[in-house]
Design a protein around this motif. Sequence first.
Motif, mmCIF file in Angstrom:
data_model
loop_
_atom_site.group_PDB
_atom_site.id
_atom_site.type_symbol
_atom_site.label_atom_id
_atom_site.label_comp_id
_atom_site.label_asym_id
_atom_site.label_seq_id
_atom_site.Cartn_x
_atom_site.Cartn_y
_atom_site.Cartn_z
ATOM 1 N N MET A 171 0.835 -1.169 0.000
ATOM 2 C CA MET A 171 0.000 0.000 0.000
ATOM 3 C C MET A 171 0.890 1.246 0.000
ATOM 4 N N GLN A 172 0.834 2.014 -1.059
ATOM 5 C CA GLN A 172 1.632 3.225 -1.216
ATOM 6 C C GLN A 172 0.782 4.437 -0.824
ATOM 7 N N ILE A 173 1.259 5.198 0.142
ATOM 8 C CA ILE A 173 0.540 6.368 0.654
ATOM 9 C C ILE A 173 1.318 7.632 0.302
ATOM 10 N N TYR A 174 0.596 8.660 -0.123
ATOM 11 C CA TYR A 174 1.184 9.972 -0.364
ATOM 12 C C TYR A 174 0.766 10.859 0.802
ATOM 13 N N LEU A 175 1.725 11.523 1.414
ATOM 14 C CA LEU A 175 1.467 12.404 2.548
ATOM 15 C C LEU A 175 1.449 13.847 2.061
ATOM 16 N N ALA A 176 0.262 14.411 1.946
ATOM 17 C CA ALA A 176 0.084 15.797 1.503
ATOM 18 C C ALA A 176 -0.031 16.681 2.737
ATOM 19 N N ALA A 177 0.989 17.512 2.945
ATOM 20 C CA ALA A 177 1.010 18.317 4.166
ATOM 21 C C ALA A 177 1.953 19.500 4.023
ATOM 22 N N PRO A 178 1.599 20.629 4.644
ATOM 23 C CA PRO A 178 2.550 21.744 4.679
ATOM 24 C C PRO A 178 3.672 21.449 5.676
ATOM 25 N N PHE B 142 5.435 4.936 1.979
ATOM 26 C CA PHE B 142 4.787 6.236 1.836
ATOM 27 C C PHE B 142 5.787 7.235 1.280
ATOM 28 N N TYR B 143 5.240 8.268 0.660
ATOM 29 C CA TYR B 143 6.032 9.335 0.071
ATOM 30 C C TYR B 143 5.693 10.623 0.795
ATOM 31 N N SER B 144 6.692 11.260 1.365
ATOM 32 C CA SER B 144 6.527 12.530 2.052
ATOM 33 C C SER B 144 7.322 13.583 1.285
ATOM 34 N N PRO B 145 6.654 14.525 0.619
ATOM 35 C CA PRO B 145 7.360 15.501 -0.212
ATOM 36 C C PRO B 145 8.456 16.284 0.507
ATOM 37 N N LEU C 185 -4.197 8.932 -0.134
ATOM 38 C CA LEU C 185 -3.513 10.116 0.384
ATOM 39 C C LEU C 185 -3.868 10.327 1.841
ATOM 40 N N VAL C 186 -2.879 10.718 2.614
ATOM 41 C CA VAL C 186 -3.105 11.278 3.942
ATOM 42 C C VAL C 186 -2.924 12.778 3.756
ATOM 43 N N VAL C 187 -3.942 13.529 4.118
ATOM 44 C CA VAL C 187 -3.963 14.972 3.906
ATOM 45 C C VAL C 187 -4.026 15.670 5.251
ATOM 46 N N VAL C 188 -3.117 16.607 5.469
ATOM 47 C CA VAL C 188 -3.118 17.398 6.701
ATOM 48 C C VAL C 188 -3.811 18.721 6.410
ATOM 49 N N ALA C 189 -4.958 18.907 7.024
ATOM 50 C CA ALA C 189 -5.725 20.148 6.844
ATOM 51 C C ALA C 189 -5.241 21.170 7.859
ATOM 52 N N ASP C 190 -4.022 21.587 7.695
ATOM 53 C CA ASP C 190 -3.379 22.522 8.618
ATOM 54 C C ASP C 190 -3.604 23.937 8.110
#
Length: 145
Positions: free
Chosen positions: A1-8, A34-37, A70-75
């Motif tokens: 399972m490949q997860i993309y971490l979308a976060a500021p 997982f991929y963390s930009p 995607l894991v999305v951080v609504a920061d």
Amino acid sequence: MQIYLAAPFFSDEQVDRVARIEAALEANPTVTDFYSPRHHQKTDNPEYTPAWAAEVFRRDVTQVLDADALVVVADFRDDDADSGTAFEAGMAWALKKPIIMVEETDYKTNLMLTESLTAFVNKAEDLATYDFKNYPESKFEGQLF
């Protein structure tokens, strides 16, 4: 399972939150990778140049396309979500990928983000036990705008 971490990751608080999410994803037995930009900002080009921006953009978009979820951080900062994170969440929704949103603050959250999610968690550490194979659904709990 490949997860993309979308976060500021622009402030110490945001970097701390992303690091805790990364640790939770590493501990989760249903996550293969997982991929963390924030760990992929380097290119052969000087930072903040057009060539650097183009390479980082292509790399991140490719990773969103390849991700299973995607894991999305609504920061929020000044009552607005990070525009890059919102872009990545919009891509995921359009591609029909599961979106798991993390919101640890008590800011009002834009309904476009809350209505696109599959599941909501309010602590980064909860991602260590989230089932990324079956994606149990849960609704956003918080204030909307």
